[in-house]
Design a protein around this motif. Structure first.
Motif, PDB file in Angstrom:
ATOM      1  N   PRO A   1      25.145  30.677  49.852  1.00 23.90           N
ATOM      2  CA  PRO A   1      24.630  31.242  50.791  1.00 23.90           C
ATOM      3  C   PRO A   1      25.535  32.437  51.514  1.00 23.90           C
ATOM      4  CG  PRO A   1      24.318  28.867  51.041  1.00 23.90           C
ATOM      5  CD  PRO A   1      25.409  29.536  49.980  1.00 23.90           C
ATOM      6  N   PHE A   2      26.712  32.345  51.581  1.00 28.66           N
ATOM      7  CA  PHE A   2      27.567  33.477  52.311  1.00 28.66           C
ATOM      8  C   PHE A   2      28.422  34.236  51.314  1.00 28.66           C
ATOM      9  CE2 PHE A   2      28.497  31.124  56.293  1.00 28.66           C
ATOM     10  CZ  PHE A   2      27.198  31.048  56.548  1.00 28.66           C
ATOM     11  N   GLY A   3      27.918  34.460  49.891  1.00 25.81           N
ATOM     12  CA  GLY A   3      28.510  34.869  48.940  1.00 25.81           C
ATOM     13  C   GLY A   3      29.725  34.347  48.402  1.00 25.81           C
TER      14      GLY A   3
ATOM     15  N   LEU B   1      40.067  34.372  57.126  1.00 26.95           N
ATOM     16  CA  LEU B   1      39.085  35.025  56.288  1.00 26.95           C
ATOM     17  C   LEU B   1      38.892  36.401  56.448  1.00 26.95           C
ATOM     18  CD1 LEU B   1      36.610  31.955  56.025  1.00 26.95           C
ATOM     19  CD2 LEU B   1      38.034  32.888  54.114  1.00 26.95           C
ATOM     20  N   ILE B   2      38.880  36.616  57.683  1.00 30.03           N
ATOM     21  CA  ILE B   2      38.595  38.105  58.452  1.00 30.03           C
ATOM     22  C   ILE B   2      39.646  38.959  57.713  1.00 30.03           C
ATOM     23  CG2 ILE B   2      38.291  39.687  60.113  1.00 30.03           C
ATOM     24  CD1 ILE B   2      37.053  37.224  61.726  1.00 30.03           C
ATOM     25  N   ASN B   3      40.824  38.521  57.880  1.00 30.59           N
ATOM     26  CA  ASN B   3      41.963  39.247  57.513  1.00 30.59           C
ATOM     27  C   ASN B   3      42.000  39.517  55.822  1.00 30.59           C
ATOM     28  OD1 ASN B   3      44.772  40.243  57.250  1.00 30.59           O
ATOM     29  ND2 ASN B   3      45.514  38.132  56.639  1.00 30.59           N
ATOM     30  N   THR B   4      41.605  38.413  55.218  1.00 31.34           N
ATOM     31  CA  THR B   4      41.673  38.902  53.727  1.00 31.34           C
ATOM     32  C   THR B   4      40.555  39.866  53.385  1.00 31.34           C
ATOM     33  OG1 THR B   4      42.237  36.503  53.299  1.00 31.34           O
ATOM     34  CG2 THR B   4      41.562  37.774  51.338  1.00 31.34           C
ATOM     35  N   ALA B   5      39.231  39.760  54.189  1.00 30.38           N
ATOM     36  CA  ALA B   5      38.492  40.728  53.858  1.00 30.38           C
ATOM     37  C   ALA B   5      38.589  42.085  54.159  1.00 30.38           C
ATOM     38  CB  ALA B   5      37.147  39.820  54.618  1.00 30.38           C
TER      39      ALA B   5
ATOM     40  N   PHE C   1      32.921  38.148  43.618  1.00 29.31           N
ATOM     41  CA  PHE C   1      32.253  38.978  44.537  1.00 29.31           C
ATOM     42  C   PHE C   1      30.482  38.875  44.460  1.00 29.31           C
ATOM     43  CE2 PHE C   1      36.139  41.722  44.890  1.00 29.31           C
ATOM     44  CZ  PHE C   1      36.230  41.330  46.464  1.00 29.31           C
ATOM     45  N   MET C   2      30.036  37.862  44.325  1.00 27.78           N
ATOM     46  CA  MET C   2      28.524  37.355  44.441  1.00 27.78           C
ATOM     47  C   MET C   2      28.108  37.684  45.666  1.00 27.78           C
ATOM     48  SD  MET C   2      27.659  34.456  41.445  1.00 27.78           S
ATOM     49  CE  MET C   2      26.005  34.848  41.826  1.00 27.78           C
ATOM     50  N   PRO C   3      27.106  38.559  45.843  1.00 22.80           N
ATOM     51  CA  PRO C   3      26.225  38.393  47.171  1.00 22.80           C
ATOM     52  C   PRO C   3      25.625  37.091  47.405  1.00 22.80           C
ATOM     53  CG  PRO C   3      24.976  39.526  45.528  1.00 22.80           C
ATOM     54  CD  PRO C   3      26.276  39.172  44.708  1.00 22.80           C
ATOM     55  N   PRO C   4      25.344  37.040  48.883  1.00 23.31           N
ATOM     56  CA  PRO C   4      24.670  35.820  49.223  1.00 23.31           C
ATOM     57  C   PRO C   4      23.360  35.426  48.315  1.00 23.31           C
ATOM     58  CG  PRO C   4      24.949  37.323  51.114  1.00 23.31           C
ATOM     59  CD  PRO C   4      25.245  37.871  49.878  1.00 23.31           C
ATOM     60  N   SER C   5      23.273  34.210  48.106  1.00 26.15           N
ATOM     61  CA  SER C   5      22.155  33.686  47.159  1.00 26.15           C
ATOM     62  C   SER C   5      21.995  32.188  47.697  1.00 26.15           C
ATOM     63  CB  SER C   5      22.566  33.829  45.780  1.00 26.15           C
ATOM     64  OG  SER C   5      23.568  32.976  45.549  1.00 26.15           O
ATOM     65  N   LEU C   6      20.958  31.536  46.870  1.00 26.52           N
ATOM     66  CA  LEU C   6      20.636  30.146  47.129  1.00 26.52           C
ATOM     67  C   LEU C   6      21.917  29.293  46.900  1.00 26.52           C
ATOM     68  CD1 LEU C   6      16.981  29.660  46.268  1.00 26.52           C
ATOM     69  CD2 LEU C   6      17.867  29.879  48.616  1.00 26.52           C
ATOM     70  N   GLU C   7      22.491  29.537  45.860  1.00 27.66           N
ATOM     71  CA  GLU C   7      23.612  29.064  45.321  1.00 27.66           C
ATOM     72  C   GLU C   7      25.098  29.271  46.285  1.00 27.66           C
ATOM     73  OE1 GLU C   7      25.900  26.527  42.808  1.00 27.66           O
ATOM     74  OE2 GLU C   7      23.874  26.677  43.140  1.00 27.66           O
TER      75      GLU C   7
ATOM     76  N   THR D   1      31.395  39.454  57.312  1.00 25.59           N
ATOM     77  CA  THR D   1      30.404  39.328  57.954  1.00 25.59           C
ATOM     78  C   THR D   1      30.215  37.706  58.682  1.00 25.59           C
ATOM     79  OG1 THR D   1      29.240  41.241  57.272  1.00 25.59           O
ATOM     80  CG2 THR D   1      27.937  39.640  58.177  1.00 25.59           C
ATOM     81  N   PHE D   2      30.161  36.891  57.619  1.00 27.56           N
ATOM     82  CA  PHE D   2      29.565  35.640  58.166  1.00 27.56           C
ATOM     83  C   PHE D   2      30.963  34.829  58.919  1.00 27.56           C
ATOM     84  CE2 PHE D   2      26.784  36.368  54.800  1.00 27.56           C
ATOM     85  CZ  PHE D   2      25.575  36.185  55.277  1.00 27.56           C
ATOM     86  N   PRO D   3      31.975  34.963  58.441  1.00 27.60           N
ATOM     87  CA  PRO D   3      33.440  34.380  59.218  1.00 27.60           C
ATOM     88  C   PRO D   3      33.387  34.914  60.445  1.00 27.60           C
ATOM     89  CG  PRO D   3      34.031  34.625  56.906  1.00 27.60           C
ATOM     90  CD  PRO D   3      32.560  35.390  56.988  1.00 27.60           C
ATOM     91  N   GLY D   4      33.227  36.299  60.544  1.00 30.24           N
ATOM     92  CA  GLY D   4      33.131  36.875  61.969  1.00 30.24           C
ATOM     93  C   GLY D   4      32.120  36.531  62.620  1.00 30.24           C
TER      94      GLY D   4
END
Length: 298
Positions: free
Chosen positions: A76-78, A250-254, A68-74, A266-269
């Motif tokens: 980008p979508f968390g 992905l949206i289902n799992t989220a 559950f890391m938020p978006p970052s350079l490593e 957010t990003f898959p959606g």
């Protein structure tokens, strides 16, 4: 003397076909709506095709220090609950959704168009029987039919493709039959018959080029519908098998982690929304580009 005449005629016909194609393509590109749809769809298709080159994490590899890391350079979508990189999973899921939709609609539209052309050209009791079969299929909503087929065959990407192809056949059959009925009694068809052209040549060489315009628009619209249906089935857990990803999956799992990770759905959606937007914009623009009234105004 007849051979040069035939050669000149064939060249002229080829030039006419090419000018119609390039004219329609030019109107499509000059339409801001069509250009926007093409750009967005091109970027998404490029991202899906070159996903292995655009990502630096394997989509199914877990990382013990990145839950559950938020978006970052490593990332980008968390990352998700299993420490997988969501950027990689979104691009590979986009690839699955695009391939599934294109394949299923191509198969379904081909079967439906052939079915409709045959029924419309033959007519009579053959047409009546074939259309009653199509009416029976149209009585069932598309998503309900797809859900029933996937439930019977089992959850998998292949079965989702079969379900989408199945429920797309009736609409293409109805539309292609209507186009055939509108074209088969015109003078150019009678001329081709008088010159001894066979049914196959008449249908595919003469009638099909004049009847294909609305069918192309229908293809673009149905690809958008196929993306929605595949996402819905994946959301219900009837799509790809774990650990593979699709946008709907992905949206289902989220959905159970919305409070923990806002970036998860957010990003898959967003990718799914952009894909549907581009396809609908492109469908409207294609309809304008190949519309005969638009050709007269151009």
């Amino acid at each position: 003397m007849s051979f040069p005449e035939l050669t000149y005629t064939s060249r002229r016909e080829r030039l006419v076909r090419e000018s119609m194609f390039w004219g329609s393509l030019d109107r499509l590109v000059r339409n801001p709506q069509g250009l926007l749809g093409l750009v967005i769809l091109g970027l998404l298709v490029g991202a899906a095709i070159f996903a292995p080159l655009l990502t630096w994490h394997e989509p199914n590899i877990q990382n013990a220090s990145a839950r559950f890391m938020p978006p970052s350079l490593e990332h980008p979508f968390g990352t998700d609950e299993l420490r997988r990189d969501l950027y990689s999973r979104t691009l590979f899921g986009l690839r699955v959704s695009l391939a599934l939709s294109l394949t299923s609609v191509t198969i379904g539209s081909t079967i439906g168009i052939m079915f409709g052309f045959f029924a419309g050209y033959v007519g009579g009791w053959v047409d009546a029987v074939m259309m009653r079969l199509i009416d029976a299929l149209l009585a069932f909503p598309g998503l309900l039919s797809a859900l029933a087929i996937v439930t019977i065959l089992g959850p998998s990407i292949r079965n989702v493709a079969i379900a989408i192809a199945f429920f797309s056949v009736p609409s293409f059959a109805r539309l292609s039959r209507a186009q055939m009925l509108a074209e088969r009694n015109k003078d150019y068809v009678a001329s081709a018959q008088a010159l001894g052209a066979g049914p196959v040549r008449i249908v595919f060489r003469h009638i099909a080029p004049n009847a294909i315009a609305p069918l192309l628009t229908q293809v673009a619209l149905f690809i958008a519908s196929a993306v929605s249906v595949s996402a819905a089935l994946s959301f219900l857990g009837l799509g790809e098998r774990a650990p593979d990803a699709s946008l709907g999956g992905l949206i289902n799992t989220a959905k159970s982690n919305l409070q923990k990770a806002w970036w998860y759905p957010t990003f898959p959606g967003l990718a799914l929304a952009l894909l549907l937007l581009s396809l609908n914009l492109l469908a409207d623009a294609v309809n304008d580009a190949i519309n005969p009234f638009a050709r007269r105004r151009a």
